[in-house]
Design a protein around this motif. Structure first.
Motif, PDB file in Angstrom:
ATOM      1  N   ILE B  79       0.835  -1.210   0.000  1.00  0.00           N
ATOM      2  CA  ILE B  79       0.000   0.000   0.000  1.00  0.00           C
ATOM      3  C   ILE B  79       0.869   1.260   0.000  1.00  0.00           C
ATOM      4  N   GLN B  80       1.844   1.292   0.932  1.00  0.00           N
ATOM      5  CA  GLN B  80       2.573   2.548   1.156  1.00  0.00           C
ATOM      6  C   GLN B  80       3.478   2.962   0.003  1.00  0.00           C
ATOM      7  N   ILE B  81       4.123   2.011  -0.647  1.00  0.00           N
ATOM      8  CA  ILE B  81       5.077   2.394  -1.706  1.00  0.00           C
ATOM      9  C   ILE B  81       4.340   3.016  -2.899  1.00  0.00           C
ATOM     10  N   PRO B  82       3.322   2.324  -3.505  1.00  0.00           N
ATOM     11  CA  PRO B  82       2.615   2.978  -4.625  1.00  0.00           C
ATOM     12  C   PRO B  82       1.918   4.266  -4.194  1.00  0.00           C
ATOM     13  N   LEU B  83       1.309   4.247  -2.993  1.00  0.00           N
ATOM     14  CA  LEU B  83       0.591   5.437  -2.523  1.00  0.00           C
ATOM     15  C   LEU B  83       1.564   6.607  -2.313  1.00  0.00           C
ATOM     16  N   GLY B  84       2.715   6.309  -1.722  1.00  0.00           N
ATOM     17  CA  GLY B  84       3.728   7.350  -1.485  1.00  0.00           C
ATOM     18  C   GLY B  84       4.205   7.955  -2.798  1.00  0.00           C
ATOM     19  N   ILE B  85       4.439   7.097  -3.806  1.00  0.00           N
ATOM     20  CA  ILE B  85       4.890   7.593  -5.120  1.00  0.00           C
ATOM     21  C   ILE B  85       3.801   8.469  -5.736  1.00  0.00           C
ATOM     22  N   ALA B  86       2.545   7.985  -5.646  1.00  0.00           N
ATOM     23  CA  ALA B  86       1.425   8.733  -6.240  1.00  0.00           C
ATOM     24  C   ALA B  86       1.312  10.113  -5.585  1.00  0.00           C
ATOM     25  N   ILE B  87       1.424  10.149  -4.253  1.00  0.00           N
ATOM     26  CA  ILE B  87       1.329  11.438  -3.546  1.00  0.00           C
ATOM     27  C   ILE B  87       2.477  12.358  -3.967  1.00  0.00           C
ATOM     28  N   ALA B  88       3.687  11.789  -4.055  1.00  0.00           N
ATOM     29  CA  ALA B  88       4.860  12.597  -4.427  1.00  0.00           C
ATOM     30  C   ALA B  88       4.668  13.200  -5.820  1.00  0.00           C
ATOM     31  N   LEU B 104       2.711  19.441   5.992  1.00  0.00           N
ATOM     32  CA  LEU B 104       1.587  18.553   6.304  1.00  0.00           C
ATOM     33  C   LEU B 104       2.009  17.088   6.252  1.00  0.00           C
ATOM     34  N   MET B 105       2.843  16.774   5.245  1.00  0.00           N
ATOM     35  CA  MET B 105       3.279  15.385   5.102  1.00  0.00           C
ATOM     36  C   MET B 105       4.186  14.962   6.254  1.00  0.00           C
ATOM     37  N   ALA B 106       4.941  15.953   6.775  1.00  0.00           N
ATOM     38  CA  ALA B 106       5.895  15.605   7.837  1.00  0.00           C
ATOM     39  C   ALA B 106       5.201  15.426   9.189  1.00  0.00           C
ATOM     40  N   LEU B 107       3.979  15.971   9.328  1.00  0.00           N
ATOM     41  CA  LEU B 107       3.312  15.941  10.642  1.00  0.00           C
ATOM     42  C   LEU B 107       3.139  14.541  11.234  1.00  0.00           C
ATOM     43  N   PRO B 108       2.579  13.575  10.478  1.00  0.00           N
ATOM     44  CA  PRO B 108       2.397  12.248  11.097  1.00  0.00           C
ATOM     45  C   PRO B 108       3.704  11.629  11.569  1.00  0.00           C
ATOM     46  N   LEU B 109       4.816  11.978  10.878  1.00  0.00           N
ATOM     47  CA  LEU B 109       6.110  11.379  11.235  1.00  0.00           C
ATOM     48  C   LEU B 109       6.613  11.869  12.594  1.00  0.00           C
ATOM     49  N   LEU B 110       6.084  13.034  13.017  1.00  0.00           N
ATOM     50  CA  LEU B 110       6.576  13.625  14.265  1.00  0.00           C
ATOM     51  C   LEU B 110       5.828  13.102  15.484  1.00  0.00           C
ATOM     52  N   ILE B 111       4.741  12.362  15.243  1.00  0.00           N
ATOM     53  CA  ILE B 111       3.909  11.926  16.372  1.00  0.00           C
ATOM     54  C   ILE B 111       4.465  10.623  16.950  1.00  0.00           C
ATOM     55  N   PRO B 112       4.665  10.560  18.266  1.00  0.00           N
ATOM     56  CA  PRO B 112       5.216   9.340  18.874  1.00  0.00           C
ATOM     57  C   PRO B 112       4.300   8.133  18.656  1.00  0.00           C
ATOM     58  N   TRP B 113       4.917   6.969  18.610  1.00  0.00           N
ATOM     59  CA  TRP B 113       4.207   5.719  18.300  1.00  0.00           C
ATOM     60  C   TRP B 113       2.994   5.495  19.214  1.00  0.00           C
ATOM     61  N   ASN B 114       3.212   5.672  20.536  1.00  0.00           N
ATOM     62  CA  ASN B 114       2.110   5.357  21.453  1.00  0.00           C
ATOM     63  C   ASN B 114       0.952   6.340  21.288  1.00  0.00           C
ATOM     64  N   VAL B 115       1.267   7.585  20.881  1.00  0.00           N
ATOM     65  CA  VAL B 115       0.197   8.562  20.645  1.00  0.00           C
ATOM     66  C   VAL B 115      -0.591   8.165  19.398  1.00  0.00           C
ATOM     67  N   VAL B 116       0.137   7.705  18.356  1.00  0.00           N
ATOM     68  CA  VAL B 116      -0.544   7.238  17.138  1.00  0.00           C
ATOM     69  C   VAL B 116      -1.487   6.100  17.500  1.00  0.00           C
ATOM     70  N   VAL B 155      -5.075  -1.702  12.281  1.00  0.00           N
ATOM     71  CA  VAL B 155      -3.613  -1.625  12.439  1.00  0.00           C
ATOM     72  C   VAL B 155      -2.943  -1.234  11.114  1.00  0.00           C
ATOM     73  N   VAL B 156      -3.447  -1.805   9.999  1.00  0.00           N
ATOM     74  CA  VAL B 156      -2.846  -1.493   8.693  1.00  0.00           C
ATOM     75  C   VAL B 156      -3.103  -0.023   8.339  1.00  0.00           C
ATOM     76  N   ILE B 157      -4.342   0.445   8.512  1.00  0.00           N
ATOM     77  CA  ILE B 157      -4.652   1.846   8.170  1.00  0.00           C
ATOM     78  C   ILE B 157      -3.832   2.798   9.043  1.00  0.00           C
ATOM     79  N   MET B 158      -3.688   2.423  10.320  1.00  0.00           N
ATOM     80  CA  MET B 158      -2.888   3.253  11.231  1.00  0.00           C
ATOM     81  C   MET B 158      -1.447   3.377  10.728  1.00  0.00           C
ATOM     82  N   TRP B 163       3.072   6.294   8.221  1.00  0.00           N
ATOM     83  CA  TRP B 163       4.345   6.191   7.521  1.00  0.00           C
ATOM     84  C   TRP B 163       4.344   6.429   6.026  1.00  0.00           C
ATOM     85  N   THR B 164       3.151   6.554   5.395  1.00  0.00           N
ATOM     86  CA  THR B 164       3.166   6.791   3.948  1.00  0.00           C
ATOM     87  C   THR B 164       3.907   8.085   3.626  1.00  0.00           C
TER      88      THR B 164
END
Lengths: 92, 290
Positions: B79-88, B104-116, B155-158, B163-164
């Motif tokens: 899911i993530q590789i094709p979706l990431g390329i498409a978004i890019a 906006l894209m960087a925001l999810p990456l900054l959130i700690p795992w347990n908060v996600v 879990v997959v959608i999360m 990480w996409t």
């Protein structure tokens, strides 16, 4: 220095000493006899150190496979590992 | 030009080696020592030999956890590789909106795992969560705590949500580094959009995409906190991935010997995969450099 917490045993100590000696020998070899990487049957460039890594990693899987599937003494797997090591250093 | 070889430079790596010795090598040696012994606590150990390895290698529980882990990593990569390329590709290349997109894209990456994990645990609840409530209203009785399929989808959608962005940002960096001359040449040849992607963008992104696949594979292969917070490995053991199962074995059951043997096999698989990726990447660089 008290190392009780590491729960050392003689066999695991020998195992790590052998690995450490291998690393040391290959470091000295690399310094004394520098080599250019070569391409073997895997078509990737490898040095002696790379071949040692491939040998050690492959040997771990050979031992695990032997333990899981054969039911025969584990020493035999060591023999297979020696053959595998010779093959890696000759052809990879 | 040939590079100058100076072996004295290796001394500069010494501080890192000392750090790695304390943070990785010594703990790993201890794990190896544990894997051949049994303990009931109090630092008293009994020799067990290769028994734990045999148990772990033939254990249906470990095989099932490995199967779930591989399935999870496979699904999220697919899911993530094709979706990431498409978004890019869809992101603006320059100007104000390019910066907005990047932030906006960087925001999810900054959130700690347990908060996600907590965010998605709440989102999926039917009483107070937006997603769970909405699904409940359209007739789908969403329950990730009881239904294994719902747990997996959550879990997959999360993970895709978390990480996409990383894949998209890496792919975006790869796209930005393609010189305009390639696009101009494609325009002269009247190449279609698909052909531009297939013969210019994709080959030029190969290096960063390999890094993205490696990072995402390794990270998903070690995933622990997010599914642990959302499902706790359940329902039953439906989302007990390798690390969750390992922690259950080591801390839940205090089976330190089998858990140590399990960790070593886990480590060997990761080492093998990392080596394969590393070799492919370095050979790719050399092929491009020629």
């Amino acid at each position: 220095m008290n190392l009780n917490w590491m729960a050392w045993t003689q066999p695991t100590a020998i195992f790590f000493i052998v690995i450490a000696c291998l690393l040391l020998i290959f470091t000295v070899l690399a310094l004394k006899f520098p080599e250019t990487p070569r391409r073997g049957i895997l078509t990737i460039e490898t040095t002696r150190g790379d071949r040692l890594f491939i040998t050690l990693l492959g040997s771990a899987f050979i031992n695990a496979g032997w333990l899981a599937l054969s039911g025969l003494p584990q020493w035999w797997a060591l023999g297979i590992c020696a053959l595998y090591a010779a093959a890696v250093f000759r052809w990879v | 030009m040939d590079k100058v070889q100076n072996n004295k430079a290796w001394f500069l790596v010494l501080p890192v080696l000392v750090l790695v010795a304390f943070s990785a090598v010594i703990p790993l040696m201890t794990v190896v020592n544990y894997s051949v012994q049994d303990t009931f606590g109090n630092n008293v150990f009994f020799w067990e030999g290769l028994g734990w390895f045999q148990e772990v290698l033939t254990s249906e529980r470990v095989h099932a956890a490995l199967g779930r882990q591989l399935a999870f990593s496979g699904i999220i990569l697919a899911i993530q590789i094709p979706l990431g390329i498409a978004i890019a590709i869809c992101m603006p290349k320059r100007g104000f909106w390019a910066s907005v997109c990047l932030v906006l894209m960087a925001l999810p990456l900054l959130i700690p795992w347990n908060v996600v994990g907590t965010i998605w645990q709440i989102l999926g609840r039917t009483d107070i969560g937006l997603v769970g409530y909405a699904l409940d209203k359209v007739g789908i009785s969403w329950n990730y705590a009881r239904n294994p399929v719902h747990a997996w989808v959550t879990v997959v959608i999360m993970d895709v949500w978390h990480w996409t962005s990383l894949v998209a940002l890496l792919a975006y960096a790869g796209l930005q580094s393609i010189p305009q001359a390639y696009y101009q040449a494609a325009k002269i040849d009247q190449a279609s959009r698909w052909k531009v992607f297939r013969y210019i963008e994709l080959p030029k992104m190969q290096g960063v995409l390999l890094i993205a696949i490696l990072l995402r594979f390794m990270d998903s292969f070690m995933i622990y906190t997010e599914p642990f917070v959302v499902t706790g490995g359940g329902p039953g053991s439906a989302t007990s991935f390798l690390s969750i199962d390992l922690v259950k074995m080591a801390l839940g059951q205090f089976d330190l010997g089998p858990a140590a043997a399990f960790s070593i096999m886990y480590f060997l698989v990761i080492l093998l995969v990392s080596w394969v990726f590393y070799t492919v990447m370095t050979n790719l660089d050399k092929a491009e450099g020629r």
